[in-house]
Each structure stands twice: as C-alpha cells, then as structure tokens.
Design an enzyme around this catalytic site. Structure first.
Site, mmCIF file in Angstrom:
data_model
loop_
_atom_site.group_PDB
_atom_site.id
_atom_site.type_symbol
_atom_site.label_atom_id
_atom_site.label_comp_id
_atom_site.label_asym_id
_atom_site.label_seq_id
_atom_site.Cartn_x
_atom_site.Cartn_y
_atom_site.Cartn_z
ATOM 1 N N LYS A 148 0.838 -1.212 0.000
ATOM 2 C CA LYS A 148 0.000 0.000 0.000
ATOM 3 C C LYS A 148 0.870 1.258 0.000
ATOM 4 O O LYS A 148 0.613 2.215 -0.743
ATOM 5 C CB LYS A 148 -0.885 -0.034 1.259
ATOM 6 C CG LYS A 148 -2.069 0.880 1.198
ATOM 7 C CD LYS A 148 -2.839 0.861 2.509
ATOM 8 C CE LYS A 148 -3.648 -0.394 2.739
ATOM 9 N NZ LYS A 148 -4.213 -0.443 4.100
ATOM 10 N N CYS A 195 -19.002 0.967 7.653
ATOM 11 C CA CYS A 195 -19.200 1.855 8.806
ATOM 12 C C CYS A 195 -20.545 1.648 9.504
ATOM 13 O O CYS A 195 -20.583 1.152 10.625
ATOM 14 C CB CYS A 195 -19.061 3.303 8.373
ATOM 15 S SG CYS A 195 -17.435 3.629 7.671
HETATM 16 C C1 UGA Z 1 -21.058 6.866 6.758
HETATM 17 C C2 UGA Z 1 -21.501 8.242 7.285
HETATM 18 O O1 UGA Z 1 -22.453 8.804 6.381
HETATM 19 C C3 UGA Z 1 -20.298 9.180 7.410
HETATM 20 O O2 UGA Z 1 -20.708 10.414 7.965
HETATM 21 C C4 UGA Z 1 -19.277 8.520 8.327
HETATM 22 O O3 UGA Z 1 -18.103 9.324 8.458
HETATM 23 C C5 UGA Z 1 -18.869 7.184 7.741
HETATM 24 O O4 UGA Z 1 -20.046 6.336 7.600
HETATM 25 C C6 UGA Z 1 -17.890 6.538 8.674
HETATM 26 O O5 UGA Z 1 -18.271 6.140 9.771
HETATM 27 O O6 UGA Z 1 -16.688 6.498 8.361
HETATM 28 P P1 UGA Z 1 -20.465 5.927 4.321
HETATM 29 O O7 UGA Z 1 -20.312 4.589 4.968
HETATM 30 O O8 UGA Z 1 -19.427 6.407 3.363
HETATM 31 O O9 UGA Z 1 -20.550 7.078 5.451
HETATM 32 O O10 UGA Z 1 -21.839 5.886 3.527
HETATM 33 P P2 UGA Z 1 -23.254 6.614 3.594
HETATM 34 O O11 UGA Z 1 -23.311 7.665 2.575
HETATM 35 O O12 UGA Z 1 -23.607 6.962 4.988
HETATM 36 O O13 UGA Z 1 -24.198 5.417 3.109
HETATM 37 C C7 UGA Z 1 -24.311 4.231 3.898
HETATM 38 C C8 UGA Z 1 -25.297 3.277 3.307
HETATM 39 O O14 UGA Z 1 -26.621 3.762 3.451
HETATM 40 C C9 UGA Z 1 -25.127 2.982 1.813
HETATM 41 O O15 UGA Z 1 -25.245 1.590 1.606
HETATM 42 C C10 UGA Z 1 -26.272 3.746 1.166
HETATM 43 O O16 UGA Z 1 -26.687 3.156 -0.030
HETATM 44 C C11 UGA Z 1 -27.330 3.627 2.239
HETATM 45 N N1 UGA Z 1 -28.374 4.680 2.184
HETATM 46 C C12 UGA Z 1 -28.040 5.983 2.346
HETATM 47 C C13 UGA Z 1 -29.701 4.330 2.020
HETATM 48 O O17 UGA Z 1 -30.043 3.132 1.886
HETATM 49 N N2 UGA Z 1 -30.664 5.308 1.984
HETATM 50 C C14 UGA Z 1 -30.342 6.604 2.137
HETATM 51 O O18 UGA Z 1 -31.263 7.456 2.114
HETATM 52 C C15 UGA Z 1 -28.997 6.961 2.313
#
Ligand code: UGA
Length: 437
Positions: free
Chosen positions: A35, A264
């Site tokens: 990496k 996450c």
């Molecule tokens: C999430 C949080 O949003 C971040 O703020 C946080 O920093 C991060 O985890 C972390 O802990 O490091 P992330 O895992 O990148 O970020 O993704 P999200 O955008 O939160 O989406 C998570 C999941 O929820 C995805 O599978 C997405 O498809 C789903 N989702 C999201 C839904 O099913 N419906 C929605 O309305 C929004």
C-alpha cells in the site's frame, strides 16, 4: 505543521493527502508495504473520486511522503491515528487490535510536547484508556479524540471542508494545548467558518457512534415505512418527500430501498450496542437491534420481490445485478446489500451476473461463485430480470427502450427507487420498486 498519519487505509490516505494540501508536511505510515509503495507512486489503492489527482498534486509539492516504518513518525508534532476498527469475528463488538498496536508502536517515536489525535471510530472509553498509557510513557504528550465524518465518494470534499470538527480533549493545560494544535492543523477550514465543538473524550467518541446510529435509524425508519406501504399500496417515495418537507425531519437519508451497508454504519451500530451492554446501558440501545433487523430484512425482501417478478421461481433464471459496491462512487463491497442479494439469488438457483463500474475486482474476491461482466449491455443481455441495486449514474440513466432490446424478459427491480417507473412501464417493462405500488 509536521504531521504523521498512522494507518493509510481509506481514512488515513485521504487525511494524509488533504493535510498536505492544506500546507502541512505529512508522512503517512502503514505496515502494508504494498500500500505504501502504491501511494508513494501516486496510485490510490481504492476508488475515490478526486483523490488520485490530489495525491499526485501533493506528492509533487514534496509535502507528502509515505513510509512503512513507524520510526519515521519521529519529528512530527501531531500524530493522527487512522487505523480501522472492524467488527470482531462472531461478535458485535469492535476489534481494537489495530488501534492498540498502532498506538503502542507510536509511543517509541513520540517526543516531548507531541499531540496524538485519534480519528478511528472507537467504543466510548477507549481514549481515556489510551490517555493513561500515554501519561505513563510520555507525561508531557497529550491525546485528543477527533472523530471523522467523511463519506466515501465525497471523502476529499468532506475532509477539506467538513461541516464540523469535534475535539475530545482532557481537562486543563493539556487540553488547551491539544485544542491549539488542532486549531492550527485545521486553521484553513476554521477561518472559513467551520464550526468546532470542544468536549471531553467520552462525548467526542459518542458523537461519532450517535451520528452513525442516527443515520442508520433514519434509513431503517423509511424502510419500515416501505414495508407498510407495500401492504397498503402506498408509495414510500411520495411519503418521504412529504415528511422530508418538514424541516425538523429533512429529506436526506430517507431513500427507501435495499438498505445500508459498507464498512461503517452496520458495524458501528453493532459495536455501539455491544459497548452499551458492557456499560450496563444496553436497554438504551435495544432499538438499534430493530434498526439492524429492518435493514437485513430489506435484503430478503429484494429476493422475494425478484422471485415474484419471475413468476414464483428463481431456478435457472438469468438475473443481472447492476451495482456491486455498497453505494455509488465507491469500489467498497464491505457488507454490500447488492452483493448480498446477488449471492442469495444465486444460492436459490438463479444464474446471477453482476456488473459495476469500479467494484468488480473486490466483489469477485468476496463472491467468486457469481459471474461478473464489465460491459453493461453484455451484462443485461438475455436477462430474465434486471435488478438495479447500487444507483450509479450510468444505471439510473439506462434507457428502457435500449435495455428492452437486449433482455429475454422485461422485468426490472428498482432496488433504490431511482428509475422513472412511468418511462420503464411505458417501454413495456414489468417494473417493481421498493415500497411502491
Ligand atoms: C457513513 C456516514 O455517512 C459518514 O458520515 C461517516 O463518516 C462514515 O459512515 C464513517 O463512519 O466512516 P459511508 O459509509 O461512506 O458514510 O456511507 P453513507 O453515505 O452513509 O451510506 C451508507 C449506506 O446507506 C449505503 O449503503 C447507502 O446506499 C445507504 N443509504 C443511504 C440508504 O439506503 N438510503 C439513504 O437514504 C442513504
């Protein structure tokens, strides 16, 4: 400032490049020599829009270096811990092995007055424990906890201009020193008006667990509404629009579909429940068990909806899954709902072909038994059903007339409710959304 970043995975690599962009001298350290070699050569080992350009830009400036040797952290004033905290195998709790190892190895490189900053998502109480270890070896060094809120797919923007900073600091002079160091690290964003909240360790750690729990709850709430819509003939997308217009509720994260995944939200809500149990506060978080259950149920529901679209049997049916990543603009397949559904369909007798613009390699490593196809048209050719499970732009804009000429049967499951159902139906498709009539 001179900064070291321990752990150059998703969080660390982005943080290292962004801190160099802000003008700091940064060394990124990771035990994985491959990496480190990739990053030093300007190649990002995962897909994140904008990061390759940024990485090459800051490497050329000479402000960013990578090293496999923790001794190279020596000389930095601020050391960020950015290692992963995955779910422990067979348990809900977080595995803190990487945090503990990285922290212990960093102790040998610290110098008087250094500030160690934890960014990893950890169970509440971890910072206090590490601070005790630090005080024994380096009484004049200080630990801060500064949780990270970046989203995959928007990681560079979220790091360069976050919506808030949270500093967890100890009492008294060490806390003042930690705050001053972090203020200097983030001076650009702070001068542009980004809010910062200063709190004790436990509050800072809990902010992160609470934020991800809230987001997960919001998604499961709307998915629970989708279940009710499905038995009443109501439309969850209209429902979400209508309740989202109330400012107190808000429309964001109210997209019903196949639920949340990734590295996450799923593991963070489980680790939070496990930690609450250890602390005797398990009752406070039993609702998160329901949040998790609703989420997992969506995946089973997608399998049943597909079976329904195919007349009751999956046996021998050709199914094309659009999207393998846990969300668009990412190649991350950790706990991906799309892949999980694809694997279940295959197990139940269907022949499943998966396509994704970025995540095929990772998906193949996890589920080698599925068929993978890079080309979208080839992937949907001869399909009995097409399932849109990760809403990449190219799938959202797929033309129903064009797709109709390629498939064997015009069945489509819109697992993210992002297609125009009227257009698809007008083109002769048997369209099924989630929580929609
Ligand atoms: C999430 C949080 O949003 C971040 O703020 C946080 O920093 C991060 O985890 C972390 O802990 O490091 P992330 O895992 O990148 O970020 O993704 P999200 O955008 O939160 O989406 C998570 C999941 O929820 C995805 O599978 C997405 O498809 C789903 N989702 C999201 C839904 O099913 N419906 C929605 O309305 C929004």
């Amino acid at each position: 400032m001179r900064i070291s970043i321990i752990g150059c995975g998703y969080l660390g690599a982005v943080h290292a490049a962004c801190m160099a962009k802000l003008g700091h001298d940064v060394v990124g350290i990771d035990a994985d020599t491959w990496k480190i070699g990739e990053l030093q050569a300007g190649r990002v080992p995962f897909f994140e829009p904008g990061l390759p350009e940024l990485l090459n830009d800051v490497l050329a400036s000479g402000r960013l270096k990578f090293s496999p040797d923790i001794a190279d952290a020596k000389g930095a004033q601020v050391h960020f811990l950015c290692v992963g905290t995955p779910q422990r195998k067979g348990e809900y709790a977080a595995d803190l092995r990487h945090v503990d190892t990285a922290f212990a190895s960093l102790l040998d490189s610290l110098e008087p007055g250094n500030v160690v900053v934890g960014k990893s998502t950890v169970p509440v109480g971890t910072a206090a424990r590490l601070a005790e270890n630090l005080a024994e070896r380096h009484p004049d060094a200080v630990l801060a906890w500064n949780p990270e809120f970046l989203r995959e797919g928007f990681a560079v923007k979220d790091t360069l201009s976050p919506d808030r900073f949270v500093y967890g600091i100890p009492d008294g002079e060490p806390g003042v020193r930690a705050t001053a160091a972090l203020d200097e690290v983030y001076s650009t964003s702070l001068s542009l008006g980004t809010q910062r909240l200063v709190a004790d360790y436990a509050t800072a750690e809990l902010v992160k667990s609470a934020a991800n729990s809230f987001l997960a709850t919001k998604i499961s709430f709307i998915n629970a509404m989708a279940e009710v819509c499905e038995v009443t003939g109501a439309d969850v997308t209209v429902l979400a629009d209508a309740i989202g217009m109330d400012e107190r509720i808000g429309r964001k994260f109210l997209n019903a579909g196949i639920g949340f995944g990734g590295g996450c939200l799923p593991k963070d809500i489980r680790a939070f429940m496990a930690r609450a149990g250890e602390l005797g506060a398990d009752q406070a978080l039993t609702f998160l068990r329901e949040v998790d259950d609703i989420n997992v149920r969506r995946r089973m529901r997608a399998v049943e909806l597909t079976r329904g679209l195919l007349g009751g049997s999956l046996l021998g049916k050709h199914i094309t899954v659009l999207g393998a990543a846990f969300k668009p603009n990412s190649d991350d397949v950790r706990d991906s709902p799309a892949l999980n559904i694809a694997a279940q369909l295959q197990l139940q007798g269907a022949e499943v072909t998966v396509t994704d613009p970025q995540a095929i390699d990772g998906a193949r490593r996890r589920f080698p038994e599925l068929t993978y196809e890079h080309d979208l048209d080839c992937a949907i050719y001869d399909a009995d059903a097409v399932l849109l499970l990760t809403e990449w732009d190219q799938y959202r804009s797929l033309a129903p007339q064009h797709a109709a000429q390629l498939v064997r049967a015009k069945n489509v499951l819109d697992g993210r409710n992002t297609l125009d159902s009227l257009k698809w139906r007008a083109a002769g498709w048997n369209y099924k959304g989630i929580g929609r009539p």
